[in-house]
Write a protein that holds these residues in place. Sequence first.
Motif, PDB file in Angstrom:
ATOM      1  N   UNK A   1       0.795  -1.217   0.000  1.00 35.46           N
ATOM      2  CA  UNK A   1       0.000   0.000   0.000  1.00 35.46           C
ATOM      3  C   UNK A   1       0.825   1.263   0.000  1.00 35.46           C
ATOM      4  N   UNK A   2       0.121   2.358  -0.246  1.00 34.25           N
ATOM      5  CA  UNK A   2       0.725   3.692  -0.261  1.00 34.25           C
ATOM      6  C   UNK A   2      -0.235   4.656   0.400  1.00 34.25           C
ATOM      7  N   UNK A   3       0.319   5.648   1.031  1.00 31.24           N
ATOM      8  CA  UNK A   3      -0.509   6.674   1.651  1.00 31.24           C
ATOM      9  C   UNK A   3       0.183   8.018   1.448  1.00 31.24           C
ATOM     10  N   UNK A   4      -0.580   9.005   1.044  1.00 30.04           N
ATOM     11  CA  UNK A   4      -0.049  10.360   0.945  1.00 30.04           C
ATOM     12  C   UNK A   4       1.092  10.518  -0.038  1.00 30.04           C
ATOM     13  N   UNK A   5       0.826  10.251  -1.311  1.00 32.00           N
ATOM     14  CA  UNK A   5       1.851  10.430  -2.351  1.00 32.00           C
ATOM     15  C   UNK A   5       1.538  11.706  -3.121  1.00 32.00           C
TER      16      UNK A   5
ATOM     17  N   UNK B   1      -3.184  -1.265   5.746  1.00 30.64           N
ATOM     18  CA  UNK B   1      -3.089  -0.039   4.978  1.00 30.64           C
ATOM     19  C   UNK B   1      -4.492   0.440   4.687  1.00 30.64           C
TER      20      UNK B   1
ATOM     21  N   UNK C   1     -12.795   2.572  -0.363  1.00 28.64           N
ATOM     22  CA  UNK C   1     -12.895   3.473  -1.496  1.00 28.64           C
ATOM     23  C   UNK C   1     -14.341   3.799  -1.747  1.00 28.64           C
TER      24      UNK C   1
ATOM     25  N   UNK D   1      -4.305   7.341  -1.337  1.00 24.79           N
ATOM     26  CA  UNK D   1      -4.181   6.013  -0.762  1.00 24.79           C
ATOM     27  C   UNK D   1      -4.226   4.970  -1.866  1.00 24.79           C
TER      28      UNK D   1
ATOM     29  N   UNK E   1     -12.265   7.596  -6.906  1.00 24.68           N
ATOM     30  CA  UNK E   1     -12.138   6.388  -6.090  1.00 24.68           C
ATOM     31  C   UNK E   1     -12.205   5.207  -7.044  1.00 24.68           C
ATOM     32  N   UNK E   2     -11.127   4.459  -7.106  1.00 27.84           N
ATOM     33  CA  UNK E   2     -10.975   3.432  -8.135  1.00 27.84           C
ATOM     34  C   UNK E   2     -10.883   2.057  -7.494  1.00 27.84           C
ATOM     35  N   UNK E   3     -11.590   1.138  -8.093  1.00 33.45           N
ATOM     36  CA  UNK E   3     -11.511  -0.252  -7.636  1.00 33.45           C
ATOM     37  C   UNK E   3     -11.167  -1.121  -8.838  1.00 33.45           C
TER      38      UNK E   3
ATOM     39  N   UNK F   1      -7.300  -0.944  -4.699  1.00 33.03           N
ATOM     40  CA  UNK F   1      -8.200   0.182  -4.493  1.00 33.03           C
ATOM     41  C   UNK F   1      -7.336   1.435  -4.399  1.00 33.03           C
ATOM     42  N   UNK F   2      -7.741   2.457  -5.125  1.00 27.85           N
ATOM     43  CA  UNK F   2      -6.950   3.686  -5.196  1.00 27.85           C
ATOM     44  C   UNK F   2      -7.848   4.889  -4.941  1.00 27.85           C
ATOM     45  N   UNK F   3      -7.269   5.908  -4.341  1.00 32.87           N
ATOM     46  CA  UNK F   3      -7.949   7.210  -4.257  1.00 32.87           C
ATOM     47  C   UNK F   3      -6.990   8.254  -4.804  1.00 32.87           C
TER      48      UNK F   3
END
Lengths: 176, 166
Positions: free
Chosen positions: A95-99, A170, A176, B85, B114-116, B126-128
């Motif tokens: 996972x990634x957060x705050x990019x 994460x 979402x 995220x 908001x992507x799934x 899952x992406x934001x």
Amino acid sequence: MIGVAEIRRVVPHRHPVLLVDQVVEVEPGTRLRARKAVSAAEPCYAGIEEDAAPGRHAYPTGWLLESWAQAAVLLVCWERPNPDVLTGTVALLAGLKGVRVSGAAWPGQLVEHEVRLLRDLGGTAILTGETRCEGRLLLEIDEMTIALRPAETLRGDGPDDAYGASGASVGQGEEN
Amino acid sequence: MRSWPADAGQRAAVPVPPLDRLEPAETDGRTVLRGAGAVGPDDAVQAGHYPGFALVPGLFMVQRVHTLLCRSLGREPEQPLLLERARFLAPVRPQERLRLEAVVEETEGGTRAAVRLDGPHGPVAKLRIVYPPSLSPPSACPGVVSPGVVSSGVVSSGVVSSGEGP
């Protein structure tokens, strides 16, 4: 200077998607600086139309992030190297957060990644850092989570969830 | 138990078409974009990620999503963005057919997506993503000018530069 030969002993990424050219500095368990030279010969530029807008030659954000992620894997695996995803422990991006992506690199430029280890929980590592290019800040990454899992997990003869608890950690509770 | 046989996703009898476009749909005032297909890179790229066991890099999936969203939203892909995220929930093999659904909303902070992404075995990512309203270029392509504006080495007009190039 730590070059490609040494990098290949630590991580399984290979041409043409080995996206780190040089490790400039490493403090195992703490931080790592690495460089990557952007080239128009990279596969991400294949098939670009002759009349493509100049912006099409910006180095793709996803590739820049992948390059930073490979630097992160280098730091996490520096003292537990594994250049083969079919054996031992493999590093998976969970996972990634705050990019924040605020700039782009272009063919001919050198980018430098700084990666710092925030937490190493054994099976999960959390890292932070930035990418700069000729004095410009391109990327800031608050958190990247890397899950270290047995290779059997990937092959399908291991545990059910390749990303295990780390993937769930994460963004816990934030759908979402 | 979830399983990824060693040859699965590498050589399907009929190649899975690429995920290369999104179809818009309006739902309750929100824009929903949908698409389906493989996101795997070509054979040469697969060879390096990884030798003997090809996996789609999660961040190449992010790149594909970003490219398709920009195309749908009429934005330039090199513009600034915030990846709030991302969660990667399962490995993806190059020829796996994925389904993408993006819910897009305009907010004061910019365009939020908001992507799934779902694969044959369930959700894979899952992406934001947030695209800020500012359209100022993040950085210049160094030395690039619009065609026809360079004469005898002197840039007369149309310079694509924010002063950040070398």
